[in-house]
Design an enzyme around this catalytic site. Structure first.
Site, PDB file in Angstrom:
ATOM      1  N   ASN A   1     -10.047   0.398   0.208  1.00  0.00           N
ATOM      2  CA  ASN A   1      -8.595   0.438   0.145  1.00  0.00           C
ATOM      3  C   ASN A   1      -8.017   0.001  -1.205  1.00  0.00           C
ATOM      4  O   ASN A   1      -8.193  -1.066  -1.629  1.00  0.00           O
ATOM      5  CB  ASN A   1      -8.110  -0.739   1.333  1.00  0.00           C
ATOM      6  CG  ASN A   1      -6.473  -0.736   1.366  1.00  0.00           C
ATOM      7  OD1 ASN A   1      -5.704  -0.327   0.380  1.00  0.00           O
ATOM      8  ND2 ASN A   1      -6.150  -1.239   2.615  1.00  0.00           N
TER       9      ASN A   1
ATOM     10  N   CYS B   1       0.914  -1.219  -0.070  1.00  0.00           N
ATOM     11  CA  CYS B   1       0.147   0.167  -0.085  1.00  0.00           C
ATOM     12  C   CYS B   1       0.878   1.325  -0.058  1.00  0.00           C
ATOM     13  O   CYS B   1       0.371   2.486  -0.142  1.00  0.00           O
ATOM     14  CB  CYS B   1      -0.865   0.001   1.189  1.00  0.00           C
ATOM     15  SG  CYS B   1      -2.037  -1.475   1.281  1.00  0.00           S
TER      16      CYS B   1
ATOM     17  N   HIS C   1      -3.018   7.150   2.755  1.00  0.00           N
ATOM     18  CA  HIS C   1      -3.446   5.887   2.129  1.00  0.00           C
ATOM     19  C   HIS C   1      -4.781   5.706   3.002  1.00  0.00           C
ATOM     20  O   HIS C   1      -4.952   5.915   4.061  1.00  0.00           O
ATOM     21  CB  HIS C   1      -2.409   4.946   2.499  1.00  0.00           C
ATOM     22  CG  HIS C   1      -2.822   3.657   2.306  1.00  0.00           C
ATOM     23  ND1 HIS C   1      -3.487   3.148   1.140  1.00  0.00           N
ATOM     24  CD2 HIS C   1      -3.021   2.320   3.260  1.00  0.00           C
ATOM     25  CE1 HIS C   1      -3.855   1.895   1.122  1.00  0.00           C
ATOM     26  NE2 HIS C   1      -3.499   1.608   2.212  1.00  0.00           N
TER      27      HIS C   1
END
Ligand SMILES: CC(C)(COP(=O)(O)OP(=O)(O)OC[C@H]1O[C@@H](n2cnc3c(N)ncnc32)[C@H](O)[C@@H]1OP(=O)(O)O)[C@@H](O)C(=O)NCCC(=O)NCCS
Length: 330
Positions: free
Chosen positions: A287, A113, A257
């Site tokens: 996500n 990520c 993020h």
């Protein structure tokens, strides 16, 4: 001195929307749990014939348009992803082909990520080293093709999408001129087992067994990841501010993020950034891993939450473990 200035941003996501209510029909979960534990209400899911480089190409064209350049101007394409078109070649090379960016040197960065932030740090270093004018930095994922739809601890979290920023090498004298002030990236391989796709590499080469045991899908230990994400993102965000002598009050937007709204709240509290400055889109996209920061920045710029002269802070945490921050002025 040379400074990497973001002169274009673009983002995209697949058309198909998968809501929490849709998920209730395919796995043992419910809208109330997902919304209250993560803040996610829906995510985008790619079509069968849609691939990661398709999304990256659309986003890069938008970013180049904002930057007023063509593919022929790109010196590098640096792409962060955990869901490449294929293990080889790099997805960046597919993007090069689709754009016709013949001059660009192209490669992928794997940092889960944190993939976009790592790619941004690499692009920043290329600019500062001199000898290049434009770098396309991409963060993009189609993680829906790496999910076990029976694993309710992961399949409810992730979504598809991503974006691109174009960095331009500007010669500046003022250290507070627009562009990237700094990037800080960190890793801790001791935490490798918290977020993995265990199959398909040299540890577990692809076999009937790896497929049967779901090893080609994402596995995550959510609780432990949550705690480390809050602590490490907060620390590296504060490091970025202190390194540049910038007060938290100067930050117009936190572009972090998008893993969990509770993580975003906790980070904002620890760093001292008011909640209204935290840009959130995980309710609609989930996500999107390496895709989340450019997807969020694109929205913030187009909605004028980040305007000319505004300072904004980007932060990420992900598999590796990896994490980082970047401080910039638009
Ligand atoms: C994944 C995450 C949302 C889970 O939230 P949590 O509060 O830690 O929840 P837990 O995993 O402790 O699960 C709590 C309970 O809900 C259950 N549960 C888990 N997933 C569920 C789901 N999708 N639907 C319904 N119940 C669920 C669990 O089985 C557990 O039940 P139990 O108490 O009876 O054992 C959260 O840990 C998280 O966001 N982690 C960080 C992810 C991240 O930052 N990733 C970064 C890089 S990708």
């Amino acid at each position: 001195m040379l400074r990497a200035r973001i002169v274009g941003v673009g983002a995209t996501a697949p058309k198909r929307i998968l809501s929490n209510h849709d998920l209730e029909k395919i796995c043992d979960t419910n809208d109330e749990w997902i919304t209250s534990r993560s803040g996610i209400r829906a995510r985008r899911v790619a079509a069968e014939d849609e691939v990661t480089s398709d999304l990256a190409t659309v986003a890069t064209k938008q970013a180049m348009e904002m930057a007023g350049i063509t593919a022929a101007d790109l010196d590098y394409i640096v792409l962060g992803t955990a869901s490449p078109d294929m293990p080889l070649p790099s997805t960046a090379c597919f993007v090069q082909k689709k754009l016709g960016a013949k001059k660009a040197a192209c490669f992928d960065v794997i940092a889960g990520c944190s993939g976009f932030l790592y790619a941004l740090a690499v692009g920043d270093k290329f600019v500062k080293a001199g000898g290049c004018k434009y770098v396309a930095v991409i963060g993009v994922e189609i993680l829906s093709k790496f999910l076990n739809w029976n694993d309710r601890t992961t399949c409810i979290l992730f979504g598809d999408g991503g974006g691109t920023v174009i960095l331009r090498a500007d010669e500046v004298t003022d250290k507070r001129a627009p562009g990237l002030f700094s990037t800080h990236i960190k890793s801790d391989g001791e935490g490798w087992n918290l977020i993995t796709i265990p199959g398909g590499g040299t540890v577990n080469p692809a076999s009937h067994r790896t497929v049967d045991e779901g090893m080609h899908a994402i596995h995550m230990q959510g609780k432990e990841t949550f705690k480390l994400a809050v602590r490490n993102i907060s620390e590296v965000a504060i490091e970025a501010l202190e390194h540049n002598g910038v007060a938290k009050e100067e930050i117009a937007a936190l572009i972090s993020h998008q893993a969990n709204s509770r993580i975003l709240d906790a980070v904002a509290d620890r760093v001292g950034i008011p909640k209204e400055k935290v840009v959130i889109n995980l309710d609609r996209y989930g996500n999107t891993s390496a895709g989340s920061i450019p997807l969020t920045l694109d929205e913030a710029v187009r909605e004028k939450r980040v305007k000319d002269g505004d300072m904004f802070l980007m932060t990420a945490f992900g598999s590796g473990l990896t994490w980082g921050s970047a401080l910039a002025r638009w």
